[in-house]
Structure formats: C-alpha cells, structure tokens
Scaffold this active site. Structure first.
Site, PDB file in Angstrom:
ATOM      1  CB  SER A  23      28.071  44.918  51.693  1.00  0.00           C
ATOM      2  OG  SER A  23      26.802  44.992  51.069  1.00  0.00           O
ATOM      3  CB  THR A  70      28.093  39.327  47.668  1.00  0.00           C
ATOM      4  OG1 THR A  70      29.022  39.936  46.777  1.00  0.00           O
ATOM      5  CG2 THR A  70      28.615  39.455  49.087  1.00  0.00           C
ATOM      6  CE  LYS A  74      27.112  37.330  43.501  1.00  0.00           C
ATOM      7  NZ  LYS A  74      27.303  38.409  42.549  1.00  0.00           N
ATOM      8  CG  ASN A  95      21.950  38.197  42.948  1.00  0.00           C
ATOM      9  OD1 ASN A  95      20.862  37.649  42.745  1.00  0.00           O
ATOM     10  ND2 ASN A  95      22.170  39.455  42.633  1.00  0.00           N
ATOM     11  CG  ASP A 111      24.719  39.722  40.235  1.00  0.00           C
ATOM     12  OD1 ASP A 111      24.392  40.622  41.031  1.00  0.00           O
ATOM     13  OD2 ASP A 111      25.492  38.788  40.544  1.00  0.00           O
ATOM     14  N   GLY A 138      33.883  34.678  36.900  1.00  0.00           N
ATOM     15  CA  GLY A 138      33.391  34.199  38.184  1.00  0.00           C
ATOM     16  C   GLY A 138      31.872  34.256  38.277  1.00  0.00           C
ATOM     17  N   GLY A 139      31.380  34.277  39.516  1.00  0.00           N
ATOM     18  CA  GLY A 139      29.941  34.246  39.765  1.00  0.00           C
ATOM     19  C   GLY A 139      29.196  35.411  39.129  1.00  0.00           C
ATOM     20  CE1 TYR A 226      30.030  48.108  46.435  1.00  0.00           C
ATOM     21  CE2 TYR A 226      29.562  46.838  44.450  1.00  0.00           C
ATOM     22  CZ  TYR A 226      29.577  46.945  45.827  1.00  0.00           C
ATOM     23  OH  TYR A 226      29.172  45.900  46.601  1.00  0.00           O
TER      24      TYR A 226
END
Ligand SMILES: NC(=O)c1ccc[n+]([C@@H]2O[C@H](COP(=O)([O-])OP(=O)(O)OC[C@H]3O[C@@H](n4cnc5c(N)ncnc54)[C@H](OP(=O)(O)O)[C@@H]3O)[C@@H](O)[C@H]2O)c1
Length: 281
Positions: A23, A70, A74, A95, A111, A138-139, A226
């Site tokens: 992260s 994360t 969530k 989140n 988000d 998903g979340g 990312y």
C-alpha cells in the site's frame, strides 16, 4: 520555546488489508499531513479476514482515530460500524472508518468520489451519456457504482468471473441507472467509451479472457490496480489500440484526500502527491 507545541502524541491512523504491504497510503497520508500541518501518523495493519472484526475494534480501543479499509475487508467493515454515510449504505462497503469521542464508528466509502475525481478532474473526461464496461464485482465496484451512475451514463455493464455476483450487484443499483451484468464471455460490442478493470486479477499478473470488439480507437481503459509499468489489462488495451490507458494512482490519491477530509476537516491538494508518485508509475 512554547512548551507543548509539537510535543503532543500524534493522532493514529492506518489502513487495514490483507495483503497490505504494497500500500502507498502511508506515503500519501504522510504527504497530506505535512502539507496541512496535521500531527498524525499513518500505519499498515495487516489483518486476516478471520481476525478483522476483533483486531479493528482492538485498534480503535487502543487509540486509532481512523482507518482505511482495503481488500478483502470492505464488506466486513460495513458490518462493523455503528453508522454508514448514505454512499456507504448504498455501496454496503466501507473504505474509511472514523472513530468518534463517544466511541461510535462511522463508515464511509470514498472510492467512488476518488474514481470520478480522477476521471473528470485529472483526466478531463465527461461521463454523461457514456457506455461503461466494468470488469469485476467486488468491494471496489460496490463503492464506485453509485457515483458513476449519478453521472447519467447511457449504460453500465458489469462483467465478472462469477456472473451471479455481478447480477446481484446490478440488481442492487438498477433503480438509479441503466445497468446489466454477465460473465466475461458474454460481453458484446460495440466498443465501450470507458472500460474499468476492477478485478484483482492484475495483482496476480492475470487478465480475464475477453471477447473481441470491446475496445475501439476512442476507448479509455482504466485499471484500478496500480504499480510500476503496464498491467496485463493495460497491455491488453494497448494491443487493441485503445485511445488511452490509465492506472489507479489518481483514484488512490483522490479517495485518500476524501478520507483525510472526513478525519481532519481539510481536503488536501492532491497535485503534489500525484507528481511525487509519477516517478513510481
Ligand atoms: N486505485 C484505487 O484507489 C483502488 C481502490 C479500490 C480497489 N482497487 C483495486 O481494485 C481491485 C479490486 O479490489 P476489490 O476491493 O474490489 O477486491 P475484491 O472485493 O476482492 O474483488 C475482487 C474481484 O476480482 C475478481 N477476480 C479476482 N481474481 C480474478 C482473476 N484471476 N480473474 C478474473 N477475476 C478475478 C473477483 O471475481 P469473483 O467475484 O469471481 O471472485 C472480484 O470480482 C484490486 O486490484 C484493488 O487493488 C484500487
């Protein structure tokens, strides 16, 4: 020297996930705190799904003021808090958690604001009337569907490895927009204006096998994941001559700024952080 100034213990924040070592949130919130002169520390909390509830409550009892949440916590976080903001209630995914002096926990979901801020403000896109394909259910998708559908999109298709999960999600949002769901192999063209990869397949170096005809020369292909260099999704999009490929750095920084606003009452300027991160992308 003014005794006390600069000597108070910093307020504690952090991000809970599993895994979470990758992260960038400590770096981002560290830059925000410095730029806004906020006395806080921001740490990583690696918590397994079985331990999430107990460990999160223990951290808040030990003085943590706020937590980002994360993958894969969530939805568990939405069940943990005492109250949800309207957008987190809509998403049934959290989140961002804020811990208040009366010991109550508020769950928010930033988000969607993070994604739309990146698409509109940083990338200059207009979302109204666009056809959007989202891979994954998903979340993260729970968090972005509400803010995306509020932009008067022409159509949203959610495609997922487990099609039933996508269908269930689409049914939860069909009252606010034109949304449908299917498995990856059932997605049909014409090419979409925007394709968002919200699967965690990139983290495993994978890209779902998709039918032909989804990417055109005007398509923008956005990977929420990312990291350095291309992802399997951005490589797929490039090989099909997409107009533009992007990764989720901007979403990450913009959603963090919204969390920071909830916790500290200040929305930090995201540009210096985006510039600092650009050398890692
Ligand atoms: N940039 C940002 O700020 C930001 C914010 C949030 C999330 N994200 C990224 O978005 C991604 C999803 O996060 P999440 O919280 O939604 O995760 P999640 O709740 O665990 O959902 C994962 C999704 O990926 C699918 N999936 C997993 N492995 C796959 C594979 N090998 N092939 C195809 N589909 C696969 C799952 O399908 P099934 O339903 O079939 O299991 C599910 O739809 C992650 O990469 C995360 O890092 C980025």
């Amino acid at each position: 020297m003014n005794a006390g100034v600069g000597h108070e213990a910093p307020d504690q924040y952090g991000v809970a996930g599993h895994p979470v070592a990758h992260s960038w949130s400590p770096f981002i919130h560290g830059m925000f705190a410095k730029a806004t002169a906020q006395n806080l520390v921001y740490r990583l909390f690696d918590i397994s799904p079985q331990q999430f509830r107990g460990e999160a409550l223990r951290l808040f009892a030990a003085g943590v003021r706020g937590m980002n949440v994360t993958l894969p916590h969530k939805q568990a976080a939405a069940e943990l808090v005492n109250e949800l903001t309207p957008r987190a209630f809509r998403a049934q995914a959290v989140n961002t958690i804020a811990f208040f002096d009366d010991t109550s926990l508020l769950g928010d979901n930033t988000d969607g604001l993070g994604l739309t801020a990146d698409l509109e403000r940083n990338l200059g896109m207009t979302l109204a009337d666009k056809r959007v394909l989202i891979l994954g259910a998903g979340g993260a998708v729970r968090g972005v569907l509400g803010p995306l559908l509020e932009r008067d999109l022409r159509e949203v298709v959610i495609a997922n490895r487990t099609p039933d999960r996508a269908r269930k999600l689409a049914a939860e949002f069909e009252d606010i927009g034109n949304i449908s769901a299917c498995g990856f192999s059932e997605v049909r063209g014409p090419p979409y204006d925007l394709i968002i990869n919200a699967t965690s397949a990139s983290l495993q170096g994978d890209m779902p096998v998709m039918p032909a005809g989804l990417v055109g020369e005007d398509s923008v292909c956005y990977d929420m994941a990312y990291g350095r260099g291309h992802t399997p999704f951005t490589l797929w999009a490039k090989s099909l001559h997409a107009a533009r490929t992007c990764k989720g750095w901007g979403m990450l920084v913009e959603q963090a700024a919204e969390s920071f606003l909830l916790w500290r009452g200040i929305r930090p300027d995201t540009k210096p952080v985006l510039q600092a991160l650009a050398q890692h992308t």
